[in-house]
Write a protein that holds these residues in place. Structure first.
Motif, short mmCIF file in Angstrom:
data_model
loop_
_atom_site.label_atom_id
_atom_site.label_comp_id
_atom_site.label_asym_id
_atom_site.label_seq_id
_atom_site.Cartn_x
_atom_site.Cartn_y
_atom_site.Cartn_z
N LEU A 34 -2.33 47.55 -27.51
CA LEU A 34 -1.44 48.51 -28.16
C LEU A 34 -0.18 48.72 -27.34
O LEU A 34 0.93 48.74 -27.89
N GLU A 35 -0.32 48.86 -26.05
CA GLU A 35 0.86 49.07 -25.19
C GLU A 35 1.78 47.86 -25.20
O GLU A 35 3.00 47.98 -25.22
N ARG A 90 3.57 47.90 -28.52
CA ARG A 90 4.59 48.95 -28.52
C ARG A 90 5.80 48.53 -27.69
O ARG A 90 6.94 48.78 -28.07
N ILE A 123 3.41 54.47 -31.89
CA ILE A 123 2.11 53.91 -32.25
C ILE A 123 2.03 53.62 -33.75
O ILE A 123 1.71 52.50 -34.16
#
Length: 66
Positions: free
Chosen positions: A17-18, A21, A28
């Motif tokens: 996810l990071e 992003r 998010i």
């Protein structure tokens, strides 16, 4: 009118996810939406590629440019 939304809970690897992003530069929710939209576009491109050689297309470019 706004498109209906669905609130979900998902377990997503934090590192994935990071990285996503960081790639998008978005939050998010926006990152997840962008990923889902790209997945949909990819599916549609694959479906179009499967039509290769099956659709007869006849176009006179010179005539169409007039």
């Amino acid at each position: 009118m706004a498109e209906p939304v669905k609130k979900i809970t998902a377990n997503i690897p934090a590192k994935l996810l990071e990285e996503a992003r960081a790639t998008t530069g978005l939050g998010i929710t926006e990152t997840l939406v962008a990923g889902l939209e790209e997945l949909d576009r990819s599916r549609k491109r694959s479906a179009l590629r499967m039509l290769r050689g099956k659709v007869r297309f006849d176009l006179d470019l010179d005539k169409s440019r007039r």
